[in-house]
Design an enzyme around this catalytic site. Structure first.
Site, short mmCIF file in Angstrom:
data_model
loop_
_atom_site.label_atom_id
_atom_site.label_comp_id
_atom_site.label_asym_id
_atom_site.label_seq_id
_atom_site.Cartn_x
_atom_site.Cartn_y
_atom_site.Cartn_z
N CYS A 100 0.78 -1.05 -0.10
CA CYS A 100 -0.13 0.00 -0.05
C CYS A 100 0.81 1.44 -0.04
O CYS A 100 1.61 1.51 -0.87
CB CYS A 100 -0.94 0.00 1.19
SG CYS A 100 -2.40 1.08 1.13
N HIS A 141 -3.46 -5.46 0.98
CA HIS A 141 -3.03 -5.86 2.29
C HIS A 141 -3.11 -7.28 2.57
O HIS A 141 -4.00 -7.76 3.23
CB HIS A 141 -3.76 -4.87 3.51
CG HIS A 141 -3.55 -3.75 3.53
ND1 HIS A 141 -2.37 -3.15 3.99
CD2 HIS A 141 -4.20 -2.76 2.87
CE1 HIS A 141 -2.33 -1.81 3.76
NE2 HIS A 141 -3.50 -1.43 3.14
N GLU A 144 -1.18 -8.85 4.74
CA GLU A 144 -1.17 -8.96 6.24
C GLU A 144 -2.40 -8.83 7.10
O GLU A 144 -2.64 -9.18 8.35
CB GLU A 144 -0.26 -8.03 6.86
CG GLU A 144 -0.67 -6.52 6.84
CD GLU A 144 -0.87 -5.53 5.46
OE1 GLU A 144 -0.96 -4.69 5.84
OE2 GLU A 144 -0.54 -6.38 4.54
#
Length: 224
Positions: free
Chosen positions: A87, A196, A198
């Site tokens: 990002c 994302h 994560e």
């Protein structure tokens, strides 16, 4: 896996990234500040997480790309080190000249905060070896400037050299050229992507679709 996460004023995804990295490696990553000038010895990977570095003034990632620590990141990448930008981290990598192209305002001119589908275009990188070629997985969008842009010659070169690593499947919500979600460097050791992964490493919080990215990365440095 010995990882370091770099934070800037306005970074807000460093904790999520640290959890993902520690989950697969059992080792807590080093946390570095943008004013640091030296990376720890023995690093395997440097991560630039998401957020709004310096409030996204000028252009997203433009000020962060000129932070003292980025000279060390450029040198690390030049030596063949692995660098992951997610990002805002992707935006910083393009502004720092470590990846081609630029991230523009979303085509809708609206901030996007929703899940998306990604396809793995090549699985022979340290970042994607945990996926099968052509695999699809879910990740979370959270950006206002995720519209990947490059001129046609650059896009053709990226496609021809196999440097498009991830692509949006179905709706291309931010308008990225050729639905590109992530690109890598010529040596495939620097990767930038907008969504994302994560956010998707825990079955209780968003699922585990992103876990193979971090598990594969860790395995790369474990000699597996």
């Amino acid at each position: 896996m010995h990882a370091a996460i770099i934070t800037f004023p306005g970074t807000n995804r460093e904790r999520d990234m640290a959890i993902a990295l520690e989950r697969v490696s059992g080792r807590r990553p080093a946390m570095l500040w943008h004013k640091d000038s030296v990376l720890p010895a023995g690093l395997d990977v440097v991560v630039l997480p998401g957020g709004f570095s310096h409030g996204d003034y000028l252009r997203s990632g433009a000020m962060a790309a000129r932070a003292p620590i980025m000279d060390a990141v450029r040198a690390f990448a030049a030596r063949g080190g692995h660098v992951l930008g997610v990002c805002n981290g992707f935006q910083i990598l393009t502004e720092a000249g470590l990846l081609p192209g630029a991230l523009l305002k979303n085509a809708s001119l609206r901030f996007l905060a929703q899940d998306c589908r990604l396809r793995v275009e090549r699985s022979d990188t340290a970042f994607t070896r945990g996926f099968e070629q052509g695999a699809e997985f879910s990740a979370t969008m959270a950006h206002g400037d995720g519209n990947y842009f490059a001129d046609d010659a650059t896009l053709d070169a990226l496609e021809g050299e196999g440097r498009v690593v991830l692509r949006y499947v179905g709706a291309n919500l931010n308008g990225s050229a050729r639905a590109i979600a992530g690109v890598c460097s010529a040596n495939r050791r620097v990767l930038g992507l907008m969504p994302h992964p994560e956010n998707c490493v825990d079955p209780l919080v968003g699922g585990t679709d992103g876990l193979p990215m971090f598990a594969g990365l860790s395995a790369s440095f474990a000699g597996v």
